[in-house]
Design a protein around this motif. Structure first.
Motif, PDB file in Angstrom:
ATOM      1  N   LEU A   1       0.842  -1.200   0.000  1.00  0.00           N
ATOM      2  CA  LEU A   1       0.000   0.000   0.000  1.00  0.00           C
ATOM      3  C   LEU A   1       0.876   1.249   0.000  1.00  0.00           C
ATOM      4  CD1 LEU A   1      -2.835  -0.865   2.591  1.00  0.00           C
ATOM      5  CD2 LEU A   1      -2.684  -1.454   0.162  1.00  0.00           C
ATOM      6  N   HIS A   2       2.018   1.160   0.669  1.00  0.00           N
ATOM      7  CA  HIS A   2       2.923   2.317   0.788  1.00  0.00           C
ATOM      8  C   HIS A   2       3.765   2.509  -0.469  1.00  0.00           C
ATOM      9  CE1 HIS A   2       3.040   1.396   5.414  1.00  0.00           C
ATOM     10  NE2 HIS A   2       1.841   1.653   4.971  1.00  0.00           N
ATOM     11  N   THR A   3       4.231   1.393  -1.009  1.00  0.00           N
ATOM     12  CA  THR A   3       5.255   1.491  -2.062  1.00  0.00           C
ATOM     13  C   THR A   3       4.756   1.100  -3.445  1.00  0.00           C
ATOM     14  OG1 THR A   3       5.940  -0.801  -1.737  1.00  0.00           O
ATOM     15  CG2 THR A   3       7.033   0.871  -0.366  1.00  0.00           C
ATOM     16  N   GLY A   4       3.709   0.302  -3.498  1.00  0.00           N
ATOM     17  CA  GLY A   4       3.246  -0.179  -4.794  1.00  0.00           C
ATOM     18  C   GLY A   4       4.239  -1.095  -5.480  1.00  0.00           C
ATOM     19  N   HIS A   5       5.093  -1.734  -4.701  1.00  0.00           N
ATOM     20  CA  HIS A   5       6.129  -2.582  -5.311  1.00  0.00           C
ATOM     21  C   HIS A   5       5.554  -3.871  -5.880  1.00  0.00           C
ATOM     22  CE1 HIS A   5       5.773  -4.425  -1.342  1.00  0.00           C
ATOM     23  NE2 HIS A   5       6.360  -5.486  -1.822  1.00  0.00           N
ATOM     24  N   ARG A   6       4.340  -4.200  -5.498  1.00  0.00           N
ATOM     25  CA  ARG A   6       3.685  -5.381  -6.047  1.00  0.00           C
ATOM     26  C   ARG A   6       2.174  -5.204  -5.913  1.00  0.00           C
ATOM     27  NH1 ARG A   6       3.015 -10.438  -2.062  1.00  0.00           N
ATOM     28  NH2 ARG A   6       1.131 -10.484  -3.349  1.00  0.00           N
ATOM     29  N   GLN A   7       1.468  -6.105  -6.532  1.00  0.00           N
ATOM     30  CA  GLN A   7       0.012  -6.074  -6.451  1.00  0.00           C
ATOM     31  C   GLN A   7      -0.466  -7.096  -5.416  1.00  0.00           C
ATOM     32  OE1 GLN A   7      -1.791  -3.737  -8.188  1.00  0.00           O
ATOM     33  NE2 GLN A   7       0.300  -3.024  -8.583  1.00  0.00           N
ATOM     34  N   PRO A   8      -1.702  -6.934  -4.960  1.00  0.00           N
ATOM     35  CA  PRO A   8      -2.221  -7.926  -4.004  1.00  0.00           C
ATOM     36  C   PRO A   8      -2.381  -9.295  -4.651  1.00  0.00           C
ATOM     37  CG  PRO A   8      -3.940  -6.386  -4.689  1.00  0.00           C
ATOM     38  CD  PRO A   8      -2.659  -5.865  -5.232  1.00  0.00           C
ATOM     39  N   SER A   9      -2.731 -10.284  -3.836  1.00  0.00           N
ATOM     40  CA  SER A   9      -3.013 -11.619  -4.398  1.00  0.00           C
ATOM     41  C   SER A   9      -3.989 -11.457  -5.564  1.00  0.00           C
ATOM     42  CB  SER A   9      -3.621 -12.515  -3.325  1.00  0.00           C
ATOM     43  OG  SER A   9      -2.738 -12.627  -2.240  1.00  0.00           O
ATOM     44  N   ALA A  10      -3.824 -12.301  -6.572  1.00  0.00           N
ATOM     45  CA  ALA A  10      -4.532 -12.096  -7.842  1.00  0.00           C
ATOM     46  C   ALA A  10      -6.050 -12.134  -7.716  1.00  0.00           C
ATOM     47  CB  ALA A  10      -4.071 -13.143  -8.845  1.00  0.00           C
ATOM     48  N   THR A  11      -6.552 -12.685  -6.634  1.00  0.00           N
ATOM     49  CA  THR A  11      -8.001 -12.735  -6.460  1.00  0.00           C
ATOM     50  C   THR A  11      -8.594 -11.372  -6.138  1.00  0.00           C
ATOM     51  OG1 THR A  11      -7.552 -13.311  -4.161  1.00  0.00           O
ATOM     52  CG2 THR A  11      -8.040 -15.133  -5.665  1.00  0.00           C
ATOM     53  N   ALA A  12      -7.746 -10.429  -5.723  1.00  0.00           N
ATOM     54  CA  ALA A  12      -8.221  -9.097  -5.339  1.00  0.00           C
ATOM     55  C   ALA A  12      -7.927  -8.101  -6.461  1.00  0.00           C
ATOM     56  CB  ALA A  12      -7.533  -8.658  -4.052  1.00  0.00           C
ATOM     57  N   PRO A  13      -8.649  -6.984  -6.486  1.00  0.00           N
ATOM     58  CA  PRO A  13      -8.431  -6.011  -7.563  1.00  0.00           C
ATOM     59  C   PRO A  13      -7.029  -5.411  -7.529  1.00  0.00           C
ATOM     60  CG  PRO A  13     -10.440  -5.508  -6.321  1.00  0.00           C
ATOM     61  CD  PRO A  13      -9.722  -6.568  -5.562  1.00  0.00           C
ATOM     62  N   ALA A  14      -6.415  -5.344  -8.701  1.00  0.00           N
ATOM     63  CA  ALA A  14      -5.104  -4.704  -8.802  1.00  0.00           C
ATOM     64  C   ALA A  14      -5.296  -3.193  -8.931  1.00  0.00           C
ATOM     65  CB  ALA A  14      -4.371  -5.255 -10.013  1.00  0.00           C
ATOM     66  N   GLU A  15      -4.196  -2.450  -8.875  1.00  0.00           N
ATOM     67  CA  GLU A  15      -4.267  -0.990  -9.004  1.00  0.00           C
ATOM     68  C   GLU A  15      -4.845  -0.589 -10.363  1.00  0.00           C
ATOM     69  OE1 GLU A  15      -0.695   1.127  -8.046  1.00  0.00           O
ATOM     70  OE2 GLU A  15      -0.070  -0.437  -6.663  1.00  0.00           O
ATOM     71  N   VAL A  16      -5.481   0.578 -10.395  1.00  0.00           N
ATOM     72  CA  VAL A  16      -6.065   1.024 -11.665  1.00  0.00           C
ATOM     73  C   VAL A  16      -4.990   1.479 -12.636  1.00  0.00           C
ATOM     74  CG1 VAL A  16      -8.352   1.650 -10.842  1.00  0.00           C
ATOM     75  CG2 VAL A  16      -6.505   3.291 -10.597  1.00  0.00           C
ATOM     76  N   ASP A  17      -3.891   2.026 -12.124  1.00  0.00           N
ATOM     77  CA  ASP A  17      -2.847   2.535 -13.018  1.00  0.00           C
ATOM     78  C   ASP A  17      -1.494   2.395 -12.331  1.00  0.00           C
ATOM     79  OD1 ASP A  17      -1.153   3.857 -14.663  1.00  0.00           O
ATOM     80  OD2 ASP A  17      -2.258   5.753 -14.672  1.00  0.00           O
TER      81      ASP A  17
END
Lengths: 385, 397
Positions: free
Chosen positions: A241-257
């Motif tokens: 959430l702080h760094t955006g170095h990765r996305q959450p587990s694939a079952t959850a929504p990824a970042e919009v951009d």
């Protein structure tokens, strides 16, 4: 975009991404305003319940909000659970004090709440929440009997639920279009944020808005979350959430951009605004009876010139809208809620109050907020004064 | 006969003047490849291959937080995600259990090769072994030996701390006879297929400050369960015969029995974590839904089944630290040994106890101080403060 100057090392690509998102600081519809009650309460214990009762009355009563409803209370019990500021128990420094939680539970019960659920996640375990109270050094039993039908749940993973529930940002998300969360934040009618009156080392403030980061399950968003499915157990800080170095587990929504800045000071205020739009707070209670200055953590890094002080502001702040409530609380500890990036307490980040205001959650402008109860000048306790 | 306190005498030390180092210390025997070529006075000597038969010797680990070899300042992740700690607590207690009555010596050598061992870790190795009632065969290896040979300031300062640790325990011989305080009894034959899980449990439990009393299955029928709130029966098959009856009676009287499937016939009424919970009299029997496979997970589950309410010591700001609570036979005095496995000073440590104590004395390698216990929301809290290497907290009820 005034806040973006040479201090912020964004790439041109990141600049363009922000500009294209239409979120360049232009306020949308006027952010709503609602009453905020402020009260002097010098000590924990018996004084808390009457103080809180009076504040609820000053706001117009909580009966309409909670009667016949399932009320979820997101408390603040920040990890690590075994960390203390010096020898002082965490509920005097970083955590919502159980006396404030207990008073709220009692009053919700008296006002007709049918079920009251005390909630918090943990980044280090999936213990029953009752156990985490014990680890902190507090017996949770009186909280569970402060009203009929009181329960607790650690929401860092599935908890007692069978599946995760999706909450969605209704309009133009900044970072995440939605989040997958523990069932407790959806299977409730009312959400109450009970936070501590404290600063945040990097985000400026840790009040009722920032408290909502804790609804995000580490099983999906933690450092140990698998890339495909959520972890069966909650573990790891929510660094993404702080760094955006990765996305959450694939079952959850990824970042919009994923071209937006990967910078804490840009991301965190916007992630918070996304969370609070996806799961609105119906009542914000801020415990400022005793607390600490400077940081939301128990100890600073070696060499940090700042100092944590244990303080007794002796105040409670309660309001319907978390932005309005946080704005009043910020003012009560000596900060200008209209301050922009670069000014205290937002020296290193965008103002989460401003971002939340621009997102339409609530106004931070004190001139537009009706304050009831004690006057700011009477109870003010400047943290850096 | 006084207890033997061993020191590994380097073969290169052929000058009697080196004895000055241990003169006046509690060290009373030397161990080495060859007997030193000078009179030893009252000191006994044992060759490495001729240690007394009545001593249980174990090769332990160098006690510390294990740092990742390739990453400066990064701690190796353990089973918990928390830093991995090499501790000898479990190893010593298993040795004491399997060879009762025998003194336990650790033959551990400091890490060699290119690894730099902070000299303060030598005092920790001494204190850790003493904490659990054992002795480390003090080995002044590597740069420490070099520092001692040249009588360098750093070496002598750290040697003084080694001796300080020995002296501290020497002044308190009673601690060695006191019994561990625990609400949990761990029962197993510690052999065959059960050995790995049972031993790993004893090794990993201290990482969560989960105190235990270990009991061999052969001794279980006659073992006292005084003060015990839960029994973990750590064999693959459920208990039988006399032990089964004793344990079920323990549960009926209000205790918690954690045991493999088959110990009770009735269908469970509830589940908790990965356990089926059978109500039995005033107590409970918890049966895992699946066979145990992860000892650290088992430690965490047992702590929750028992509840953190039953922790005999709670340690705040402890970091990578072990705690070990021992009490006198009358239960009017107690001591908590604290071993931080990280180098440097600790944070301000606070201890919590469900039992009320009226006085506390903090003994470290740098001195002693008296602190006043304070009333916590649960029980009593003792503000220990900051220290390095080791602290003992003496308590009086």
């Amino acid at each position: 975009m005034r806040s973006c100057d040479s201090v912020f090392p964004w790439s041109r690509r990141q600049w363009l991404a922000v500009a294209a998102s239409g979120l360049t600081g232009v306020a949308r519809a006027a952010a709503p305003s609602s009453k905020v009650a402020l009260a002097r309460c010098r000590a924990y214990g018996k004084a808390v319940t009457p103080a809180l009762r009076r504040m609820f009355d000053q706001l117009g009563g909580i009966g309409r909000l909670v009667s016949g409803k399932t009320v979820a209370i997101k408390i603040n019990m920040a990890n690590p659970l075994l960390a203390r500021t010096g020898h002082t128990p965490a509920w005097f420094t970083r955590w919502s004090h159980p006396d404030v939680i207990g008073a709220a539970v009692q009053l919700f019960g008296e006002a007709g709440a049918t079920r009251i659920r005390i909630l918090e996640s943990s980044t280090e375990d999936d213990n029953p929440l009752e156990e985490n109270f014990l680890i902190g050094g507090w017996d949770p039993a009186p909280l569970l009997t402060a009203a009929p039908h009181v329960e607790m749940e650690n929401t860092g993973s599935l908890g007692y639920g069978k599946k995760y529930h999706r909450i969605t940002v209704p309009e133009k998300p900044y970072i995440y279009p939605g989040f997958d969360v523990n069932h407790s934040y959806v299977e409730c009618d009312v959400l109450v944020s009970i936070s501590k009156l404290k600063e945040h080392l990097k985000a400026g403030l840790s009040l009722s808005l920032e408290n909502m980061v804790g609804i995000i399950p580490p099983a999906i968003y933690g450092d140990a979350a698998p890339y495909d499915d959520p972890s069966p157990r909650s573990y790891g800080a929510r660094t993404m959430l702080h760094t955006g170095h990765r996305q959450p587990s694939a079952t959850a929504p990824a970042e919009v951009d994923q071209a937006t800045p990967r910078e804490f000071g840009y991301r965190v205020p916007r992630v918070i605004a996304d969370i609070v739009r996806a799961r609105p707070v119906n009542l914000a209670i801020i415990d400022g009876i005793e607390t600490q200055t400077t940081a939301e953590v128990a100890a600073l890094e070696p060499g940090d010139k700042r100092q944590i002080r244990l303080v007794k502001p002796g105040i409670l702040v309660v309001g319907w809208n978390p932005v309005c409530t946080d704005a009043v609380a910020a003012a009560a500890i000596g900060f200008d809620p209209m301050a922009d990036r670069g000014k205290a307490p937002f020296e290193n980040c965008d103002s989460m109050l401003k971002v939340a205001e621009e997102a339409g959650i609530g106004t931070r402008d004190l001139s537009k907020i009706e304050m009831v109860g004690a006057a700011l000048r009477e109870v003010g306790f400047p943290f850096r004064g | 006969m006084p207890e033997l306190i061993p020191f590994r005498w380097p073969a290169e030390w052929k000058d009697a003047s080196r004895l000055e180092l241990i003169k006046g210390t509690p060290i009373n025997c030397l161990v080495g490849d060859v007997r030193p070529p000078f009179p030893l006075g009252d000191l006994q000597f044992f060759p490495n291959d001729g240690l007394p038969a009545d001593i249980a010797v174990r090769e332990g680990a160098w006690p510390r937080v294990l740092l990742a070899a390739t990453k400066k300042d990064a701690a190796e992740a353990g089973a918990t995600g928390a830093p991995w700690v090499d501790s000898n607590a479990g190893l010593i207690r298993i040795a004491q259990l399997m060879e009762p009555g025998k003194p336990v010596w650790l033959s551990t050598r400091p890490p060699a090769g290119k690894e730099v061992v902070p000299l303060e870790e030598f005092a920790r190795a001494v204190a850790e072994a003493c904490t659990y009632g054992a002795r480390w065969m003090i080995a002044p290896d590597g740069p420490f030996r070099g520092e001692l040979e040249k009588r360098g300031e750093t070496g002598l300062r750290e040697w003084k701390r080694v001796v300080s640790a020995l002296n501290l325990f020497d002044r308190h011989p009673e601690w060695r006879s006191w019994a561990p305080v625990a609400a949990l009894a761990v029962v197993s034959d510690f052999a065959g297929d059960n050995k790995l899980m049972a031993e790993e449990f004893l090794i990993l439990a201290p990482r969560r400050h989960l105190a235990y009393r270990a009991i061999r299955k052969a001794d279980a029928a006659k073992a006292s369960l005084s003060g015990v709130k839960a029994i973990l029966y750590l064999d693959g098959a459920p208990p039988e015969g006399e032990i089964r009856e004793k344990f079920l009676e323990f549960a009926r009287a209000g205790g918690l029995l954690i045991s493999p499937r088959g110990v009770v016939a009735e269908e469970p009424k509830e589940t908790f974590l990965n356990y089926r919970i059978h109500r039995l009299g005033k107590g409970r029997v918890a049966v895992p839904k699946e066979a145990w496979y992860d000892p650290f997970l088992l430690v965490a589950e047992v702590q929750l089944l028992l509840s953190n309410r039953e922790n005999v010591v709670q340690v705040w700001n402890g970091g990578s630290m072990n705690s070990h609570l021992l009490a006198s036979p009358k239960n009017d005095r107690a001591v908590v040994h604290l071993i931080p496995y990280s180098s440097g000073r600790t944070q301000a440590v606070t201890l919590g106890f469900s039992k009320p104590y009226r006085s506390a004395r903090i003994c470290t390698l740098d001195g002693e101080k008296v602190v006043r216990p304070v009333r916590g929301q649960i029980g009593t809290e003792v503000p220990v403060g900051e220290f390095s290497t080791y602290a003992a907290v003496e308590l009086e009820a």
